[in-house]
Write an enzyme that holds these catalytic residues in place. Structure first.
Site, short mmCIF file in Angstrom:
data_model
loop_
_atom_site.label_atom_id
_atom_site.label_comp_id
_atom_site.label_asym_id
_atom_site.label_seq_id
_atom_site.Cartn_x
_atom_site.Cartn_y
_atom_site.Cartn_z
N CYS A 238 1.33 -0.99 -0.09
CA CYS A 238 0.07 0.14 -0.32
C CYS A 238 0.50 1.12 -0.25
O CYS A 238 0.43 2.96 -0.14
CB CYS A 238 -1.09 -0.18 1.12
SG CYS A 238 -1.43 -1.19 1.60
N HIS A 317 12.53 0.85 5.24
CA HIS A 317 12.51 -0.18 4.69
C HIS A 317 12.92 -0.94 6.02
O HIS A 317 14.39 -1.48 6.45
CB HIS A 317 13.31 -0.51 3.43
CG HIS A 317 12.35 -1.94 2.60
ND1 HIS A 317 11.99 -3.15 3.60
CD2 HIS A 317 12.29 -1.95 0.84
CE1 HIS A 317 11.79 -3.53 2.32
NE2 HIS A 317 11.46 -3.14 1.13
N HIS A 401 -1.58 19.29 6.79
CA HIS A 401 -2.84 18.58 6.92
C HIS A 401 -2.06 17.59 6.51
O HIS A 401 -1.24 17.52 6.46
CB HIS A 401 -3.67 19.04 5.22
CG HIS A 401 -3.74 20.06 4.98
ND1 HIS A 401 -5.32 20.51 5.35
CD2 HIS A 401 -3.73 21.19 4.34
CE1 HIS A 401 -5.58 21.63 5.21
NE2 HIS A 401 -4.67 22.03 4.40
N HIS A 405 -2.94 6.95 5.20
CA HIS A 405 -2.98 5.82 4.87
C HIS A 405 -4.09 5.66 5.04
O HIS A 405 -4.22 4.60 6.26
CB HIS A 405 -2.17 4.68 4.69
CG HIS A 405 -2.30 3.51 3.76
ND1 HIS A 405 -3.58 3.01 2.23
CD2 HIS A 405 -2.57 1.97 3.89
CE1 HIS A 405 -3.78 2.13 2.30
NE2 HIS A 405 -3.07 1.64 3.33
N HIS A 434 -13.98 5.28 5.44
CA HIS A 434 -15.90 4.96 4.69
C HIS A 434 -16.47 5.58 4.11
O HIS A 434 -17.22 4.76 3.71
CB HIS A 434 -16.52 6.29 5.96
CG HIS A 434 -17.80 6.75 6.22
ND1 HIS A 434 -18.75 6.75 5.18
CD2 HIS A 434 -18.96 5.46 7.47
CE1 HIS A 434 -20.17 6.60 6.10
NE2 HIS A 434 -19.98 6.18 6.99
N ASN A 438 -10.35 0.96 2.09
CA ASN A 438 -8.89 0.54 1.68
C ASN A 438 -8.97 0.56 0.56
O ASN A 438 -8.62 -0.82 -0.18
CB ASN A 438 -8.40 -0.47 2.33
CG ASN A 438 -6.36 -0.41 2.12
OD1 ASN A 438 -6.17 0.16 1.93
ND2 ASN A 438 -5.63 -1.43 3.11
#
EC number: 2.3.1.-
Length: 506
Positions: A238, A317, A401, A405, A434, A438
């Site tokens: 993702c 990573h 802001h 994710h 909502h 995802n």
């Protein structure tokens, strides 16, 4: 007083909290705010008196002193010329070698047709009718849906609406084309960019990697030029959307006066799990249909119409650690059915990756006031062995802001708590989860679109996009708004933004 006595400035005072304690916390808040402003403008405050002294001294010089100064410069003409040459040469080298600015001209998030929406009762009914899930698995999925933070209007691919579902290579290709071409058609339409002008193409999709590749499908559809630099990123989870941005940024440093397109998506059709292993059932409940296309440019002429400028990309990573490597893992269960397994250690591993990421990002974005506090705490703990809690920098001073994710409610809750954010800072992430679920690597773009649709993006505002992915990775990108940003045409929130935010049942 009841459980909530009053609300003052967005702070709730509970019965167990005494008024003097509350006033003390408010005073400390303003003390810290004053300290922040003092340290931020310290250089200015020091230079103002110095400049005043220089101006006063200069104003008191008589013509004879000025003449003497001019004669002194004439006698040292060689030194002046050498210094001027060095300055000019250094400035030229700096201008030629500095990184080229990368502008985000615009982007488009795909909004699926309404007939692909799936209600909770439909989801459970279909799961039951497939006959692949036992009662325990059905009950588990129902509980996950109830706690997930997803609403009743998320989307799943066409193949998943049949009973039984019809996952196939052809259906997966149709899903990929539907999402990618839908986002790109909209992007080309409102930016008026010709496909032939695109010099760089980066596509990321973790679980679906056909031959020819997804990037080749886009080249074929839009007849992109033959010398295009195209890349196809797979298996990166993702957070691959930020990786794709980083790759496009590096390519834009090499190839002058061109455009880059980044397409971020995920494919669900062939990656639905039809087994009963609990850890592999969670993705079925969370992942939904979606994707985004982003147009980047290194042309200075595009600054006037661009929405944002890319400021930083920081990648972390943790794949060297075995537990981190396996915490999001595609595998077969005991019955040979393939799915993605999520480890119970996922949140702890994500927290560690985030800590490493912000340790690198912090010095790049935090004001000097926060860096000094963090450094002082570190010195007290390391050198003097003082029993002090690690200082958590206030990232609200660096960003207006946050696009976290939308991997699930737990992810958003954890970052809200650890970064000490306010509900408004995670509103875009919660509402995206909502409304759209995802959508993997594209979720951070739906969140940015939400902020724009709410009219909150002002010139100079900074946005922090944070994404987590298998491997295990935590990646961040920082953008600066170049103007007061309005939502693009056909925004995914266009006809529903007035209904948000909705109240979330915790």
């Amino acid at each position: 007083m009841n459980s909530e006595a009053s609300i003052n400035g967005g702070v709730q005072i509970h019965q167990s909290r005494r008024l003097p304690d509350f006033l003390q916390s408010v005073n400390l808040k303003y003390v810290k705010l004053g300290y922040h402003y003092l340290m931020t403008h310290l250089l200015t405050l020091c230079l103002v008196p110095l400049m005043a002294v220089i101006v006063i001294e200069a104003s008191q010089m008589n013509p004879e002193d000025v003449h003497q100064l001019w004669l002194h410069l004439q006698y040292n003409l060689v030194s002046v010329i050498i210094c001027s040459t060095i300055v000019a040469f250094g400035s030229t080298v700096y201008i030629m070698t500095r990184p080229r600015p990368v502008y985000l001209v615009d982007y488009s998030c795909y909004r699926p047709p309404s007939h692909l929406q799936v209600k909770f009762h439909q989801f459970m009914e279909h799961s039951k009718l497939t006959g692949d899930f036992d009662d325990s698995s059905l009950d588990f999925q129902r509980k996950i849906l109830d706690r997930s933070g997803l609403g009743e209007e998320t989307y799943v691919p066409e193949a998943m609406h049949y009973i039984p579902p019809r996952p196939s290579m052809a259906a997966a290709r149709e899903e990929a084309e539907q999402v990618m071409f839908g986002a790109l058609d909209n992007l080309f339409s409102h930016t008026h960019i010709k496909p032939k002008d695109i010099g760089i193409l980066v596509v990321n999709c973790s679980l679906f990697n056909p031959t020819p590749s997804l990037s080749a499908m886009i080249v074929n559809k839009y007849k992109l030029r033959g010398n295009i630099r195209s890349f196809n990123l797979g298996g990166m989870g993702c957070s691959a959307g930020v990786i794709a941005i980083d790759l496009a940024k590096d390519m834009l440093q090499v190839h002058r006066n061109t455009y880059a397109i980044v397409v971020s998506t995920e494919n669900i059709t062939q990656n639905w799990y039809f087994g009963n292993k609990k850890s592999m059932l969670i993705p079925n409940c969370l992942f939904r249909l979606g994707g985004a296309a982003v147009l980047l440019s290194n042309k200075l002429s595009d600054r006037r119409r661009a929405k944002y400028k890319l400021v930083h990309v920081v990648r972390t990573h943790r794949g060297a650690d075995d537990k981190a490597f396996r915490c999001v893992y595609q595998e077969q269960d005991g019955n040979g059915k393939t799915g993605v397994s999520l480890s119970k250690d996922l949140m702890a591993i994500a927290g560690g990756a985030l800590k490493t990421n912000i340790t690198t990002l912090g010095p790049l974005v935090l004001p000097i006031s926060e860096q000094l506090l963090f450094f002082a705490t570190l010195v007290a703990k390391k050198l003097f062995n003082a029993k002090v809690k690690p200082y958590i920098p206030d990232f609200k001073l660096a960003f207006e802001h946050f696009c976290i994710h939308a991997g699930g409610r737990a992810v958003i809750d954890e970052l809200e708590k650890n970064l000490q954010l306010l509900p408004v800072h995670v509103e875009a992430s919660r509402m995206t989860l909502h409304r759209f679920g995802n959508t993997s690597s594209s979720s951070i773009w739906y969140e940015l679109a939400y902020t724009e649709a709410k009219g909150r993006m002002r010139k100079g505002n900074r946005v922090w996009q944070i994404a987590f992915g298998s491997g295990f990775k935590c990646n961040s990108s920082v953008w600066e708004a170049l103007r007061n940003v309005k939502p693009s045409p056909n925004s995914p929130w266009e006809d529903c933004i007035n209904m948000y935010p909705v109240e979330m049942v915790m």
